[in-house]
Write an enzyme that holds these catalytic residues in place. Structure first.
Site, short mmCIF file in Angstrom:
data_model
loop_
_atom_site.label_atom_id
_atom_site.label_comp_id
_atom_site.label_asym_id
_atom_site.label_seq_id
_atom_site.Cartn_x
_atom_site.Cartn_y
_atom_site.Cartn_z
N LYS A 195 -1.01 2.88 -12.93
CA LYS A 195 -0.73 1.56 -12.20
C LYS A 195 -1.44 0.32 -13.42
CE LYS A 195 -1.92 -1.65 -8.80
NZ LYS A 195 -2.42 -1.58 -7.04
N LYS A 248 3.87 1.89 -12.19
CA LYS A 248 3.79 0.40 -11.67
C LYS A 248 3.25 -0.36 -12.54
CE LYS A 248 1.99 -2.25 -8.06
NZ LYS A 248 0.81 -2.34 -6.97
C1 PBG Z 1 -2.98 -3.26 -3.84
C2 PBG Z 1 -1.48 -3.51 -4.47
C3 PBG Z 1 -1.10 -4.45 -5.26
C4 PBG Z 1 0.53 -4.17 -5.51
C5 PBG Z 1 0.60 -3.12 -4.38
N1 PBG Z 1 -0.64 -2.52 -4.11
C6 PBG Z 1 -1.54 -5.53 -5.90
C7 PBG Z 1 -2.58 -5.48 -6.92
O1 PBG Z 1 -2.92 -4.25 -7.42
O2 PBG Z 1 -3.13 -6.51 -7.10
C8 PBG Z 1 1.35 -4.75 -6.26
C9 PBG Z 1 2.66 -4.94 -5.54
C10 PBG Z 1 3.79 -5.91 -6.00
O3 PBG Z 1 3.58 -6.74 -6.93
O4 PBG Z 1 4.94 -5.99 -5.64
N2 PBG Z 1 -3.81 -2.79 -4.83
#
Ligand code: PBG
Length: 329
Positions: A195, A248
């Site tokens: 991520k 992601k």
């Molecule tokens: C929570 C999380 C996030 C997303 C999914 N889970 C945001 C982040 O890490 O700031 C983002 C998903 C999206 O942008 O569609 N941590």
């Protein structure tokens, strides 16, 4: 293969031939729809930066889920947005928390719908970070206990799968242990393994009210410049017991999806994130692009890169497009 003996255009002559030699096929069962749930009753708030997406109260979420079940999309991933936030995100593991209510409502109404929950603290903490703050940064190891508690409370409410998105080191192992100790050894973990610290999460942070109140997430989410590190992250999560590994965002990271696909023998998920969705919607609203064709091209590219599962706000539209292909394609 040489021209003129080989002429690639021979197999592009008509739609039937093109279909016969098509290498990548999108299927409705590839999709997971993200849903935002807020406290209250009768709420369906449109999200300005995510056109076509809403925040639902648990009762309205159950109504919306009827559409999901009808569409054939097999799974949803829930993001809870609580009214009360505190330093440790205690609403994240509250028995009557908004996510727990939503899980129970969905599973009561649609036992066959796969309910996945996002496990993270940023929506639940008053500082908006994904863990416990100590000396101005997120403290890794004290956050692990809470993530275990959150996962357990989701599973006790009926969740079919948990998906940790916090990026703490060791969280998959901590969650696996917390679940196993309580007899939930058959609940799978989908780990947000690679991520990245991405600007494409912007619209999500409005929807989940989870923007960090100070600093950024660079001390825990990955540097977009790194690829080998993604492989190390995925390896670690698999060692700790991840059943599905995720990359992601998706679009700027198709190379990472491909590397993960070819390096490991595990199902790969990719998150087509909020900013990626919002860009398509904004351009389509201006008639600058054909939104539906761009959506299908993007989803196809994510699958072609190697994703088995695609988490996408487009899930319902894409399911409709797959069922009723329009003539213009
Ligand atoms: C929570 C999380 C996030 C997303 C999914 N889970 C945001 C982040 O890490 O700031 C983002 C998903 C999206 O942008 O569609 N941590």
């Amino acid at each position: 293969m040489r021209f003129p003996e080989y002429r690639p255009r021979r197999l592009r002559k008509n739609d039937t031939l093109r279909k016969m030699v098509r290498e990548t096929q999108l299927e409705i069962s590839d999709f997971i729809l993200p849903l935002f749930v807020v406290e209250g009753k009768g709420i369906k708030n449109p999200l300005r930066s995510l056109p076509g997406q809403f925040q639902y109260s648990p009762d309205m979420l159950v109504k919306e889920a009827h559409e999901v079940v009808r569409s054939g999309v097999p799974a949803v991933i829930l993001f809870g947005v609580p009214l009360e936030k505190d330093a440790v995100g205690s609403q994240a593991y509250a028995k009557e928390g908004v996510t727990q209510q939503a899980i129970r409502g969905l599973k009561d109404a649609y036992p066959e719908l796969i309910v996945i929950t996002d496990v993270c603290l940023c929506e639940y903490t008053d500082h908006g970070h994904c863990g416990i703050i100590s000396h101005g940064d997120v403290d890794n190891d004290s956050t692990l206990d809470i993530l275990g508690k959150v996962s357990l409370s989701h599973v006790q409410a009926g969740a079919d799968m948990v998906a940790p998105s916090d990026m703490m080191d060791g969280r998959v192992g901590a969650i696996r242990e917390a679940l196993d100790e309580s007899g939930y050894e058959s609940i799978p973990i989908m780990a947000y393994s690679a991520k990245y610290c991405s600007a494409f999460y912007g619209p999500f942070r409005d929807a989940a009210q989870s923007a960090p109140q100070f600093g950024d997430r660079k001390s825990y989410q990955m540097d977009p410049a790194n690829s080998d590190e993604a492989i190390r992250e995925v390896e670690l999560d698999i060692d700790e017991g991840a059943d599905i590994v995720m990359v992601k965002p998706a679009l700027s990271y198709l190379d990472i999806i491909w590397r993960v696909r070819t390096s490991f023998n595990r199902p790969v998920a990719a998150y087509n994130v909020s900013g990626e969705y919002a860009m398509v919607k904004a351009a389509a609203q201006n008639n600058w692009i054909d939104g539906e064709r761009c959506m299908l091209e993007i989803l196809t590219s994510i699958k072609r890169a190697g994703a088995d599962l695609i988490i996408t706000y487009h899930a319902l539209e894409a399911a409709r497009a797959i069922l009723q292909p329009s003539r213009k394609r």
